[in-house]
Design a protein around this motif. Structure first.
Motif, mmCIF file in Angstrom:
data_model
loop_
_atom_site.group_PDB
_atom_site.id
_atom_site.type_symbol
_atom_site.label_atom_id
_atom_site.label_comp_id
_atom_site.label_asym_id
_atom_site.label_seq_id
_atom_site.Cartn_x
_atom_site.Cartn_y
_atom_site.Cartn_z
ATOM 1 N N MET A 1 -2.362 -5.162 -12.677
ATOM 2 C CA MET A 1 -2.092 -3.835 -12.167
ATOM 3 C C MET A 1 -1.430 -3.901 -10.797
ATOM 4 O O MET A 1 -0.731 -3.000 -10.416
ATOM 5 N N GLY A 2 -1.665 -4.977 -10.088
ATOM 6 C CA GLY A 2 -1.078 -5.084 -8.765
ATOM 7 C C GLY A 2 0.427 -5.276 -8.783
ATOM 8 O O GLY A 2 1.098 -4.989 -7.817
ATOM 9 N N SER A 3 0.966 -5.771 -9.914
ATOM 10 C CA SER A 3 2.404 -5.975 -9.965
ATOM 11 C C SER A 3 3.158 -4.672 -10.188
ATOM 12 O O SER A 3 4.323 -4.561 -9.845
ATOM 13 N N LEU A 4 2.507 -3.692 -10.785
ATOM 14 C CA LEU A 4 3.127 -2.390 -10.975
ATOM 15 C C LEU A 4 2.800 -1.530 -9.774
ATOM 16 O O LEU A 4 1.645 -1.279 -9.466
ATOM 17 N N ARG A 5 3.822 -1.100 -9.083
ATOM 18 C CA ARG A 5 3.619 -0.313 -7.876
ATOM 19 C C ARG A 5 3.758 1.157 -8.237
ATOM 20 O O ARG A 5 4.858 1.662 -8.378
ATOM 21 N N GLU A 6 2.645 1.827 -8.385
ATOM 22 C CA GLU A 6 2.645 3.245 -8.702
ATOM 23 C C GLU A 6 3.230 4.040 -7.551
ATOM 24 O O GLU A 6 3.094 3.665 -6.394
ATOM 25 N N GLY A 7 3.832 5.153 -7.867
ATOM 26 C CA GLY A 7 4.394 6.022 -6.847
ATOM 27 C C GLY A 7 5.885 6.192 -7.045
ATOM 28 O O GLY A 7 6.548 5.347 -7.641
ATOM 29 N N LYS A 8 6.383 7.296 -6.538
ATOM 30 C CA LYS A 8 7.805 7.602 -6.697
ATOM 31 C C LYS A 8 8.627 7.122 -5.507
ATOM 32 O O LYS A 8 9.762 6.711 -5.674
ATOM 33 N N THR A 9 8.063 7.176 -4.328
ATOM 34 C CA THR A 9 8.784 6.743 -3.135
ATOM 35 C C THR A 9 8.216 5.404 -2.671
ATOM 36 O O THR A 9 7.122 4.998 -3.078
ATOM 37 N N ASP A 14 3.685 1.780 -1.318
ATOM 38 C CA ASP A 14 2.949 1.022 -0.313
ATOM 39 C C ASP A 14 1.517 1.544 -0.168
ATOM 40 O O ASP A 14 0.581 0.768 -0.002
ATOM 41 N N GLN A 15 1.375 2.860 -0.252
ATOM 42 C CA GLN A 15 0.057 3.490 -0.162
ATOM 43 C C GLN A 15 -0.827 3.046 -1.332
ATOM 44 O O GLN A 15 -2.013 2.768 -1.157
ATOM 45 N N TYR A 16 -0.248 2.975 -2.530
ATOM 46 C CA TYR A 16 -0.990 2.550 -3.720
ATOM 47 C C TYR A 16 -1.496 1.123 -3.543
ATOM 48 O O TYR A 16 -2.667 0.834 -3.762
ATOM 49 N N ILE A 17 -0.596 0.210 -3.131
ATOM 50 C CA ILE A 17 -0.976 -1.189 -2.960
ATOM 51 C C ILE A 17 -2.033 -1.335 -1.862
ATOM 52 O O ILE A 17 -2.986 -2.096 -1.999
ATOM 53 N N SER A 18 -1.875 -0.584 -0.788
ATOM 54 C CA SER A 18 -2.839 -0.639 0.308
ATOM 55 C C SER A 18 -4.226 -0.202 -0.166
ATOM 56 O O SER A 18 -5.230 -0.854 0.135
ATOM 57 N N GLY A 19 -4.280 0.874 -0.905
ATOM 58 C CA GLY A 19 -5.557 1.357 -1.436
ATOM 59 C C GLY A 19 -6.167 0.387 -2.426
ATOM 60 O O GLY A 19 -7.384 0.171 -2.442
ATOM 61 N N LEU A 20 -5.327 -0.205 -3.257
ATOM 62 C CA LEU A 20 -5.809 -1.176 -4.234
ATOM 63 C C LEU A 20 -6.394 -2.398 -3.526
ATOM 64 O O LEU A 20 -7.465 -2.886 -3.896
#
Length: 59
Positions: A1-9, A14-20
């Motif tokens: 899941m870490g390889s897929l970066r959720e989010g449009k911008t 970056d926010q998704y990865i930081s939270g993960l």
């Protein structure tokens, strides 16, 4: 899941990865090693981030 970066911008991605990373670090700190617990927490974080309780996998 870490390889897929959720989010449009790029900021959302970056926010998704930081939270993960924070979720994973919290589980490491608490010494959570049960696979089902880790998977459940990661999936729950993704659903919260996407604001969609029905989405678990990127389809």
């Amino acid at each position: 899941m870490g390889s897929l970066r959720e989010g449009k911008t790029s900021e959302e991605k970056d926010q998704y990865i930081s939270g993960l990373k924070q979720i994973i670090n919290d589980m490491r700190r608490d010494k959570v090693k049960d696979f089902n617990t880790v998977a459940t927490e990661i999936a729950a974080y993704r659903r919260r981030f996407l604001h969609d309780p029905t989405r678990v996998l990127p389809l």
